[in-house]
Design a protein around this motif. Sequence first.
Motif, PDB file in Angstrom:
ATOM      1  N   LYS A 281       8.674  35.536  62.638  1.00 56.72           N
ATOM      2  CA  LYS A 281       8.073  35.523  63.968  1.00 56.72           C
ATOM      3  C   LYS A 281       7.171  33.984  63.124  1.00 56.72           C
ATOM      4  N   PRO A 282       6.378  32.968  63.537  1.00 55.89           N
ATOM      5  CA  PRO A 282       5.042  32.528  62.855  1.00 55.89           C
ATOM      6  C   PRO A 282       4.307  32.094  63.625  1.00 55.89           C
ATOM      7  N   ARG A 283       2.887  32.016  63.008  1.00 54.01           N
ATOM      8  CA  ARG A 283       1.696  31.830  63.649  1.00 54.01           C
ATOM      9  C   ARG A 283       1.313  31.637  64.300  1.00 54.01           C
ATOM     10  N   SER A 284       1.913  30.306  65.709  1.00 50.84           N
ATOM     11  CA  SER A 284       1.580  28.666  65.978  1.00 50.84           C
ATOM     12  C   SER A 284       1.031  29.091  66.828  1.00 50.84           C
ATOM     13  N   PHE A 285       0.526  27.152  66.582  1.00 51.21           N
ATOM     14  CA  PHE A 285      -0.578  26.337  67.853  1.00 51.21           C
ATOM     15  C   PHE A 285      -0.127  25.212  67.785  1.00 51.21           C
ATOM     16  N   TYR A 286      -0.803  24.519  69.402  1.00 50.17           N
ATOM     17  CA  TYR A 286      -0.637  23.102  69.584  1.00 50.17           C
ATOM     18  C   TYR A 286      -1.971  22.482  69.448  1.00 50.17           C
ATOM     19  N   ARG A 287      -2.485  21.946  68.235  1.00 49.82           N
ATOM     20  CA  ARG A 287      -3.662  21.827  67.393  1.00 49.82           C
ATOM     21  C   ARG A 287      -3.990  20.250  67.851  1.00 49.82           C
ATOM     22  N   MET A 288      -5.610  19.655  68.856  1.00 49.71           N
ATOM     23  CA  MET A 288      -5.874  18.602  68.845  1.00 49.71           C
ATOM     24  C   MET A 288      -7.639  17.981  68.561  1.00 49.71           C
ATOM     25  N   ASN A 289      -7.619  17.382  68.288  1.00 45.39           N
ATOM     26  CA  ASN A 289      -9.761  16.677  67.960  1.00 45.39           C
ATOM     27  C   ASN A 289      -9.110  15.603  69.448  1.00 45.39           C
ATOM     28  N   VAL A 290     -10.397  15.589  69.534  1.00 40.57           N
ATOM     29  CA  VAL A 290     -10.511  14.835  70.809  1.00 40.57           C
ATOM     30  C   VAL A 290     -12.650  14.332  70.359  1.00 40.57           C
ATOM     31  N   PHE A 291     -13.080  13.201  70.862  1.00 42.18           N
ATOM     32  CA  PHE A 291     -13.998  12.861  70.693  1.00 42.18           C
ATOM     33  C   PHE A 291     -14.945  12.700  70.982  1.00 42.18           C
ATOM     34  N   ASN A 292     -16.573  13.000  70.764  1.00 47.64           N
ATOM     35  CA  ASN A 292     -17.182  13.881  71.757  1.00 47.64           C
ATOM     36  C   ASN A 292     -17.912  12.549  72.997  1.00 47.64           C
ATOM     37  N   HIS A 293     -18.528  12.278  73.865  1.00 50.10           N
ATOM     38  CA  HIS A 293     -18.388  11.775  75.237  1.00 50.10           C
ATOM     39  C   HIS A 293     -19.534  10.749  74.481  1.00 50.10           C
ATOM     40  N   TRP A 294     -20.186  11.380  73.397  1.00 52.61           N
ATOM     41  CA  TRP A 294     -21.183  10.486  73.504  1.00 52.61           C
ATOM     42  C   TRP A 294     -20.954   9.070  72.167  1.00 52.61           C
ATOM     43  N   GLN A 295     -19.999   9.735  71.736  1.00 59.18           N
ATOM     44  CA  GLN A 295     -19.405   8.802  70.794  1.00 59.18           C
ATOM     45  C   GLN A 295     -18.353   7.537  71.227  1.00 59.18           C
ATOM     46  N   LYS A 296     -17.281   7.513  72.279  1.00 56.35           N
ATOM     47  CA  LYS A 296     -17.783   5.982  73.459  1.00 56.35           C
ATOM     48  C   LYS A 296     -16.809   5.610  71.783  1.00 56.35           C
ATOM     49  N   LYS A 297     -15.676   6.665  71.555  1.00 62.67           N
ATOM     50  CA  LYS A 297     -14.237   5.568  70.777  1.00 62.67           C
ATOM     51  C   LYS A 297     -13.516   4.724  72.170  1.00 62.67           C
ATOM     52  N   ASN A 298     -13.471   3.874  71.300  1.00 65.32           N
ATOM     53  CA  ASN A 298     -12.204   1.878  72.016  1.00 65.32           C
ATOM     54  C   ASN A 298     -10.601   3.072  72.334  1.00 65.32           C
ATOM     55  N   HIS A 299     -10.839   2.614  73.357  1.00 63.03           N
ATOM     56  CA  HIS A 299      -9.378   3.322  74.172  1.00 63.03           C
ATOM     57  C   HIS A 299      -7.932   2.069  73.829  1.00 63.03           C
ATOM     58  N   GLY A 300      -7.066   2.727  73.005  1.00 67.60           N
ATOM     59  CA  GLY A 300      -5.927   1.949  73.346  1.00 67.60           C
ATOM     60  C   GLY A 300      -4.924   2.063  71.774  1.00 67.60           C
TER      61      GLY A 300
END
Length: 300
Positions: A281-300
Amino acid sequence: MELQPLVGSVGPLHFGVSLRLTYDEAMKLDQKEIIDLLYSKRFILIRGMKDLSPNQFWELCSRFGDRAWSYDDYLVSGENRTYIDADKTRAITIYDNIYYKKALGDDEMSWHVDVPLWNTHDHPIRCFYATSIPDNRYGVTRFADRAWLNLNGTQAELDELAHWELLHHSWYKPYTNLTYLPVIAKHPHLDENYMEFTSFNNSLKEYSHDYYNWKVHGWIIGAKRDGVPHNADIVSWLHQKTLVPENIYDHHWEEQDFVIYSNLSMIHARTKLNSHLNPNKPRSFYRMNVFNHWQKKNHG
């Protein structure tokens, strides 16, 4: 939304909250409210969200910052990632101890901060959703607040730290991207300071570890005091002052735990996995990184 404080080995902690919500309830929360909660509490644990799909996970994580990292954004940190929709607009990491070997050997992982140096992608919000946990006695993820010393240190200690800068380098390409950063940094969202430090290679194993057969030096290899070069022994002192029982939360993972934390504020580690005890049985995750709101990365 009923918030419960996190509890450490010596009682309730000043950081972190847990709550019980379904996915639909979580998605109805006010976005500004949950962003403010994440930055002020540093760490949020949600239980009660059953069988999240990768797209639901992506949708929920995205509400905590400016936007999720794209497939190409993960090139910065060299992380494996996969598209989760047919038109290839959304990507996450499927993170486990069987298929993803990069940073998930069975050994413990020392105290560190995720992606602290890259100017374009520094200190991402980090999200996990546990899809498979073979045994929650192992692979315990430990968290501590980097603002602890600012909140609890003496004025003399803070005055001394104001003289110091630390020489960081790339975790992924050692001795490149050399950058001096002040020890005391101002939080972009909160009216407070935090201590800007991460792993350091010294004689104490808990502060350094082997990685692909070479010694990880953390991200710090030198220092300056008032512009004069020094060794980085002050990092050991920062660890000793910050990694204290009253400032540590040990998270014993349960399946379907959703965890999100601020890398700007938190430093974290992980105990050994001991995968051989349950090899089927594995130790498994979904994982994701998100830009902080002050970084204001372009959407798209």
